[in-house]
Design a protein around this motif. Structure first.
Motif, mmCIF file in Angstrom:
data_model
loop_
_atom_site.group_PDB
_atom_site.id
_atom_site.type_symbol
_atom_site.label_atom_id
_atom_site.label_comp_id
_atom_site.label_asym_id
_atom_site.label_seq_id
_atom_site.Cartn_x
_atom_site.Cartn_y
_atom_site.Cartn_z
ATOM 1 N N LEU A 1 0.870 -0.920 0.066
ATOM 2 C CA LEU A 1 0.042 -0.083 -0.059
ATOM 3 C C LEU A 1 0.774 1.190 -0.239
ATOM 4 O O LEU A 1 1.527 1.433 0.975
ATOM 5 C CB LEU A 1 -0.791 -0.185 1.311
ATOM 6 C CG LEU A 1 -1.889 1.137 1.490
ATOM 7 C CD1 LEU A 1 -2.938 1.041 0.300
ATOM 8 C CD2 LEU A 1 -2.719 0.883 2.790
ATOM 9 N N GLU B 1 2.144 5.095 0.579
ATOM 10 C CA GLU B 1 2.269 5.812 1.738
ATOM 11 C C GLU B 1 1.042 7.088 1.410
ATOM 12 O O GLU B 1 0.400 7.483 2.581
ATOM 13 C CB GLU B 1 3.609 6.749 1.927
ATOM 14 C CG GLU B 1 3.925 7.746 2.971
ATOM 15 C CD GLU B 1 3.541 6.779 4.524
ATOM 16 O OE1 GLU B 1 3.360 7.480 5.592
ATOM 17 O OE2 GLU B 1 3.979 5.605 4.507
ATOM 18 N N GLU B 2 1.004 7.191 0.124
ATOM 19 C CA GLU B 2 -0.054 8.457 0.137
ATOM 20 C C GLU B 2 -1.531 8.037 0.381
ATOM 21 O O GLU B 2 -2.463 8.676 0.969
ATOM 22 C CB GLU B 2 0.023 9.375 -1.170
ATOM 23 C CG GLU B 2 -0.192 8.244 -2.406
ATOM 24 C CD GLU B 2 1.010 7.682 -3.002
ATOM 25 O OE1 GLU B 2 0.779 7.284 -3.984
ATOM 26 O OE2 GLU B 2 1.909 7.721 -1.892
ATOM 27 N N SER B 3 -1.827 6.755 0.037
ATOM 28 C CA SER B 3 -2.925 5.907 0.387
ATOM 29 C C SER B 3 -3.079 6.048 1.936
ATOM 30 O O SER B 3 -4.182 6.174 2.380
ATOM 31 C CB SER B 3 -3.115 4.660 -0.234
ATOM 32 O OG SER B 3 -3.032 4.852 -1.730
ATOM 33 N N ALA C 1 -4.201 9.207 3.296
ATOM 34 C CA ALA C 1 -5.416 9.706 2.843
ATOM 35 C C ALA C 1 -6.250 9.117 3.940
ATOM 36 O O ALA C 1 -7.474 9.501 4.344
ATOM 37 C CB ALA C 1 -5.612 9.088 1.452
ATOM 38 N N ALA C 2 -5.970 7.696 4.112
ATOM 39 C CA ALA C 2 -7.014 6.916 4.969
ATOM 40 C C ALA C 2 -7.025 7.611 6.318
ATOM 41 O O ALA C 2 -7.930 7.675 7.254
ATOM 42 C CB ALA C 2 -6.774 5.447 5.128
ATOM 43 N N VAL D 1 -10.603 8.844 2.665
ATOM 44 C CA VAL D 1 -10.838 7.630 2.134
ATOM 45 C C VAL D 1 -11.099 6.727 3.399
ATOM 46 O O VAL D 1 -10.488 6.443 4.143
ATOM 47 C CB VAL D 1 -9.926 7.070 1.241
ATOM 48 C CG1 VAL D 1 -10.394 5.764 0.319
ATOM 49 C CG2 VAL D 1 -9.500 8.055 -0.032
ATOM 50 N N ASP E 1 -11.969 0.412 3.036
ATOM 51 C CA ASP E 1 -12.096 0.488 1.675
ATOM 52 C C ASP E 1 -10.517 0.590 1.191
ATOM 53 O O ASP E 1 -10.203 -0.422 0.271
ATOM 54 C CB ASP E 1 -12.509 1.576 1.021
ATOM 55 C CG ASP E 1 -14.108 1.545 0.971
ATOM 56 O OD1 ASP E 1 -14.512 0.339 1.650
ATOM 57 O OD2 ASP E 1 -14.779 2.573 0.881
ATOM 58 N N VAL E 2 -9.656 1.116 1.796
ATOM 59 C CA VAL E 2 -8.280 1.321 1.238
ATOM 60 C C VAL E 2 -7.571 -0.067 1.478
ATOM 61 O O VAL E 2 -6.806 -0.649 0.615
ATOM 62 C CB VAL E 2 -7.347 2.405 2.142
ATOM 63 C CG1 VAL E 2 -5.976 2.426 1.824
ATOM 64 C CG2 VAL E 2 -8.019 3.676 1.678
ATOM 65 N N GLN F 1 -6.299 -2.931 -1.774
ATOM 66 C CA GLN F 1 -5.139 -3.289 -1.740
ATOM 67 C C GLN F 1 -5.102 -4.809 -1.746
ATOM 68 O O GLN F 1 -4.261 -5.340 -2.541
ATOM 69 C CB GLN F 1 -4.259 -2.669 -0.756
ATOM 70 C CG GLN F 1 -2.768 -2.997 -0.630
ATOM 71 C CD GLN F 1 -1.878 -2.433 -1.956
ATOM 72 O OE1 GLN F 1 -2.548 -1.366 -2.282
ATOM 73 N NE2 GLN F 1 -0.869 -2.938 -2.535
#
Length: 833
Positions: A180, A182-184, A187-188, A193, A197-198, A202
Motif C-alpha cells: 500500500l 504511503e499517500e494512500s 489519505a486513510a 478515504v 476500503d483502502v 489493496q
C-alpha cells in the motif's frame, strides 16, 4: 509494484552519484599529483586545463542526471520521510502479523482442514468462518491452515482482535505489507478515504494470500459503524480477491456472516483423537485406554484436554497418570481445570481457562441486553446430562429460580443467544413434529457451570426447588396430553431420576409415580423400571417395607420387571407382595385382588399355566361379586381367564370368552382403548389356533392399524400386532408377505425391547417358520437355532416356548436334510448314462 520501482530508482541514483564522486576524485588526484611532481605533459597549459574542463562537465552532467532519477523515484514511492517515533512504538506494541506455530500435531480435524484447503485453493468469492464454543479448537485449526499456506508459498497474515482501534491499525499494517503506497495510508488516516476500503482494495489487487482474523466473537460490533451490517460486506469482513479470508468466532449464526460465508462448525473431539492429543502432551501418563477414558470424561473439549495434558506433564503435579486425573476430577474439578483461576479477569488469560472461555460469551450476551442467558445456562447445568425439552424452560421456572422477570420472548432470546455462541445445542428433529424440540449442554459446560453455581449462588436449594416444581407441572401436562405427551415425558425421565436422588419430597415422589405410568403406557419399560425402583427406595425409607403405599410401589416394580421379560423376578416380587397384602388387608381388598391377578400373569409367562388359571378364576369370581360384571378390573380378569383357557389348549372356550370380553370392552371403553385392542389381539390368537386364519388376520390388521395410529409405529404393542398379522399371513400361504413384514418387525423389536425379550423371540420363531415355508431352509435353521439358545437362557430348558423352539428347529433340520438328499439325487440322475 510501486515499492519495487522506488527501490530500483534509488539504486540507479546512488550509482550515478558515485560516478560523479569518482570524477571529482580524479580532479583531486590530478591536482595532488601535480603538486608532488610535475610530469612532462603537465607543462602544457592548454592540455591540462582542457582535461580539467572535460572532467568538470562530466561531473556536472552526472549530478543533473542523478537529480532527475531521484525525482522520478519520488513520483512513484513518495518523498522520503522519517517514521514518527510514536508510530514505531505503536507498531511494536501491536504484535506480530505472523501466524502462530502449532505446538502439537493437529488431531481429529483433518476433514475440516481438508475442506479449508480446498476453499483456499479456489475461494470463488467466499470466505471461511470457523466457529464453535470457547475452547473447541478454532485457533488451532486456523493455525494448521496457515502453516499449509506458508508451505505453499502464500503470504500469510494473522490479526487477533484486541479492540476497534488496534484492529484498524493491524489491518492497515497488513495492507502496507502488501504494498500500500504511503499517500494512500495518509489519505486513510486523514479520513479522506474509508480505511476499510483502502485496505481491501489493496488486498484484492494482490495475488494469493491467507488473512486470519482470530477471535471475532462480537462481529456485529466490529465496525466501522458507518459501513452497516457485517453481512453487507462494506466493513472489515469482505470476500473477494485471489486470497482467502478466514475468521474464527464463537458466533455461529448464518445471518451474522452473510451469504458468502463458508462455515466450519467445530464439534468436540471423539475419544480416539482426544486420546491422541493427551498422549502427545503427556506421553508418560499411561496407555491409550486410560487416555480415551479421560478424553471422554472431558467431553472431547480440546482446551480441557490441553489443560489436563499440560498438568500431567508438569513434574510437580500431584496426579501423574490419566487414571488418577480422571478419578480426581470427581472431587477437584474446579481446581484441576482452572475454574477458579485468580487471573481470569484478564481476557488473554481467560481464553486459556476452561470455565472462563464461555464466561466471556456470557458477559457479551449480558452486555447486549440478554439478561436471561446466564440464568438459563445455570438452570440447565443443574439438570441431568441429557437433552431437556424446550417446553421445560417456562417463565414460571425462571421467575421462581431467580426472583426476577421472565417472559417467553426473553427466554427465546436467551436460548438463541446461547446457541449462537455454541454454549447449548438444539439437536435436529424429525419434520413430523413427533419429537419435541430440545436443548443440550456440552457435559463439561454443564458440570463446571454447576460447580461454580453451587459455590457462588446464595441459596442453591431454591433453584433445585424451582426445577422440581417445574418437573411436576411438565409431567402433569404430558399426562393430560395422552399419547401426544409421551415423547416429552421420555425426555424428562433422566431429570426426574436426578432430582429424586437428592430431593425426596412427597410432590416429587408423586411426580415420579405419574411419570412411571406414562413410561409404561408408552412402552418404555426400562425407564418405567428405573423410576419405580427409585420411588420404592424413597417410600420404603420413609414408611417402611409393609406400608400399603410401599406395597403398591412394590407391585408396580414387579409389573415393570414383567414388561422387561424378567418374569421370574416379577413372579417372586408379586408373590411376596401378595403375601404381605393378604396379611395386612382383607382377602377381598382390591389391592389383594390386583396382586393375585398380576401374579397369575407372571406365572403364565413362566409356563406354570395351571397355577395361573386357578388364580385368575378366583380373582374373576371375587371381582364379579364385588365390582360387577362390566367394571374395568372385572373385564381384565375375564380376559385373563380366557388367556388361561387358550394356554391350556381349550381354544373354543377361549375364543367364546374373548369374544364376549371384546364386546364388553368396546362398549365400556371404546374401540381405541388399549384394553380393547388387547382383547382384539387375543381373540385373533384363539381363532388362529382353531384354524380360522383369515378371520384372525382381519382382526390383527384392524388392531395393527389402530395401534399404529394411537400408539405409534414403534410401540411394543404395535410391533406385536405386526408380528401376529405376519404369522397369520404365513398360515394362509402368503409366505413372501409374511417374511417381508416380519424381517423389519424383528429388527425393531430387538432395538425397542431387546434381543432376548419374549416378544422378540416369538417374532424370531415366526420369521423362521415363514422362511422355512418359503423354502429358505438354511436361514430357517440358523434363526431357529438362535431363538432356541436365547429361549433356553431367558426362559429355561423346560419352558413351553423353549420346547416349541426345540421342536421347530428339529423340523427345520429335517427339511434341510431332505432338501440335501433331493439335490444329491438329482445330481446322480443327471450324470447317469
Amino acid at each position: 509494484m510501486s515499492m519495487r520501482v522506488g527501490r530500483r530508482g534509488a539504486q540507479a541514483g546512488a550509482w550515478v552519484s558515485g560516478a560523479g564522486a569518482v570524477a571529482w576524485g580524479v580532479v583531486a588526484l590530478v591536482t595532488n599529483y601535480v603538486t608532488v611532481e610535475v610530469p612532462g605533459w603537465a607543462k602544457i597549459p592548454w592540455l591540462v586545463w582542457s582535461g580539467l574542463a572535460i572532467l568538470v562537465v562530466i561531473a556536472v552532467g552526472l549530478g543533473l542526471w542523478n537529480r532527475h532519477l531521484d525525482a522520478g523515484a519520488g513520483a512513484v514511492a513518495g518523498p522520503a520521510r522519517l517514521v514518527p517515533v510514536d508510530r514505531v512504538v505503536a507498531a511494536a506494541a501491536a504484535g506480530s502479523l505472523a501466524a502462530p506455530r502449532l505446538r502439537t500435531a493437529l488431531r481429529g480435524r483433518h476433514a475440516e482442514l481438508g475442506a479449508l484447503r480446498r476453499l483456499m485453493d479456489r475461494p470463488r468469492g467466499r470466505f471461511a468462518v470457523v466457529c464453535g464454543t470457547g475452547g473447541i479448537g478454532k485457533t488451532t485449526l486456523a493455525t494448521a491452515l496457515a502453516e499449509h499456506a506458508k508451505d505453499e508459498g502464500q503470504a500469510v497474515f494473522w490479526v487477533t482482535w484486541r479492540g476497534h482501534a488496534q484492529f484498524g491499525e493491524d489491518m492497515l499494517r497488513v495492507a502496507v505489507a502488501c504494498g500500500l503506497p504511503e499517500e494512500s495510508v495518509e489519505a486513510a488516516r486523514a479520513g479522506r478515504v474509508p480505511l476499510a476500503d483502502v485496505v481491501w482494495v489493496q488486498l484484492s489487487g494482490r495475488g494469493k494470500w491467507l488473512l486470519v482474523l482470530d477471535n471475532l466473537d462480537d462481529p456485529e460490533n466490529l465496525g466501522p459503524q458507518e459501513s452497516g451490517p457485517l453481512a453487507e460486506y462494506r466493513g472489515w469482513v469482505r470476500p473477494g480477491g485471489a486470497g482467502l479470508l478466514l475468521v474464527t468466532s464463537r458466533d455461529t449464526r448464518a445471518h451474522t456472516w452473510g451469504p458468502d460465508a463458508a462455515f466450519t462448525h467445530l464439534e468436540p473431539l471423539t475419544d480416539v483423537p482426544g486420546a491422541d492429543l493427551l498422549l502427545d502432551l503427556a506421553p508418560g501418563s499411561g496407555d491409550r485406554p486410560g487416555a480415551e477414558l479421560l478424553a471422554a470424561r472431558l467431553g472431547g473439549l480440546p482446551l480441557a484436554l490441553q489443560v489436563a495434558g499440560h498438568y500431567l506433564a508438569a513434574p510437580g503435579s500431584r496426579y501423574r497418570t490419566f487414571a488418577a486425573y480422571t478419578t480426581a476430577l470427581g472431587d477437584e474439578l474446579g481446581s484441576l481445570l482452572g475454574a477458579t483461576h485468580p487471573n481470569a479477569s484478564d481476557p488473554d488469560v481467560a481464553r486459556t481457562v476452561v470455565r472462563h472461555t464461555w464466561e466471556l460469551s456470557l458477559d457479551q450476551l449480558a452486555h447486549d441486553g440478554n439478561i436471561l442467558a446466564r440464568p438459563v445456562l445455570h438452570l440447565l447445568s443443574l439438570m441431568a446430562p441429557a437433552p431437556v425439552p424446550l417446553s421445560f424452560l417456562t417463565p414460571e421456572l425462571i421467575r421462581e429460580a431467580t426472583g426476577g422477570p421472565a417472559d417467553p420472548v426473553r427466554i427465546e432470546a436467551a436460548i438463541n443467544g446461547l446457541h449462537a455462541y455454541g454454549l447449548l445445542h438444539t439437536p435436529a428433529i424429525e419434520s413430523t413434529g413427533i419429537t419435541p424440540r430440545q436443548v443440550t449442554l456440552h457435559p463439561l459446560v454443564r458440570e463446571i457451570t454447576a460447580h461454580i453455581h453451587a459455590s457462588e449462588t446464595v441459596g442453591p436449594a431454591l433453584w433445585h426447588d424451582a426445577i422440581a416444581h417445574q418437573l411436576a407441572r411438565s409431567v402433569q401436562a404430558a399426562e393430560t396430553a395422552g399419547a401426544a405427551g409421551w415423547s416429552v415425558a421420555t425426555l424428562l425421565v433422566p431429570h426426574a431420576l436426578a432430582i429424586t436422588t437428592g430431593h425426596g419430597s412427597n410432590t416429587i415422589i408423586q411426580t415420579v409415580c405419574q411419570l412411571a405410568d406414562l413410561q409404561r403406557n408408552a412402552g418404555q419399560a426400562t425407564n418405567a423400571l428405573a423410576l419405580t425402583e427409585i420411588r420404592l427406595e424413597q417410600i420404603e425409607s420413609r414408611l417402611g417395607t409393609e406400608h400399603p403405599v410401599s406395597l403398591t410401589s412394590r407391585n408396580d416394580l414387579a409389573v415393570a420387571l414383567h414388561d422387561l421379560g424378567r418374569h421370574q423376578e416379577a413372579a417372586d416380587l408379586h408373590s411376596t407382595t401378595l403375601a404381605a397384602r393378604e396379611r395386612i388387608l382383607c382377602a377381598d381388598d382390591p389391592e389383594v385382588l390386583q396382586s393375585r391377578s398380576n401374579l397369575a400373569v407372571a406365572l403364565h409367562s413362566l409356563g406354570r399355566h395351571q397355577e395361573a388359571a386357578s388364580l385368575n378364576a378366583s380373582t374373576l369370581a371375587a371381582r364379579e361379586r364385588l365390582l360387577g360384571a362390566n367394571h374395568r378390573d372385572t373385564l381384565t380378569s375375564r380376559n385373563n381367564v380366557a388367556g388361561s383357557l387358550y394356554l391350556l389348549g381349550r381354544f373354543e372356550e377361549a375364543a367364546d370368552l374373548h369374544t364376549a370380553t371384546l364386546d364388553a370392552r368396546e362398549h365400556a371403553l371404546g374401540a381405541n382403548h388399549p384394553d380393547t385392542l388387547t382383547s382384539c389381539s387375543n381373540l385373533a390368537h384363539a381363532l388362529s389356533a382353531l384354524g380360522y386364519h383369515q378371520e384372525a388376520a382381519d382382526l390383527d390388521a384392524s388392531a395393527l392399524a389402530t395401534r399404529e395410529r394411537v400408539l405409534g409405529a414403534n410401540h411394543p404393542d404395535t410391533l406385536t400386532s405386526r408380528s401376529n398379522l405376519a404369522g397369520n399371513l404365513n398360515a394362509l400361504g402368503r409366505h413372501q408377505e409374511a417374511v417381508g413384514l416380519l424381517t423389519p418387525t424383528l429388527a425393531a423389536l430387538q432395538r425397542v425391547v431387546g434381543p432376548r425379550h419374549p416378544r422378540t423371540l416369538s417374532s424370531g420363531n415366526l420369521l423362521a417358520q415363514a422362511l422355512l415355508d418359503l423354502g429358505r431352509h438354511q436361514e430357517a435353521v440358523d434363526l431357529h437355532t438362535t431363538t432356541l439358545v436365547a429361549r433356553e437362557r431367558a426362559l429355561g430348558p423346560d419352558h413351553p416356548d423353549t420346547r416349541t423352539s426345540r421342536y421347530n428347529l428339529a423340523a427345520a433340520q429335517q427339511r434341510l436334510q431332505a432338501e440335501g438328499r433331493r439335490v444329491r439325487g438329482w445330481r446322480v440322475r443327471r450324470v447317469r448314462p
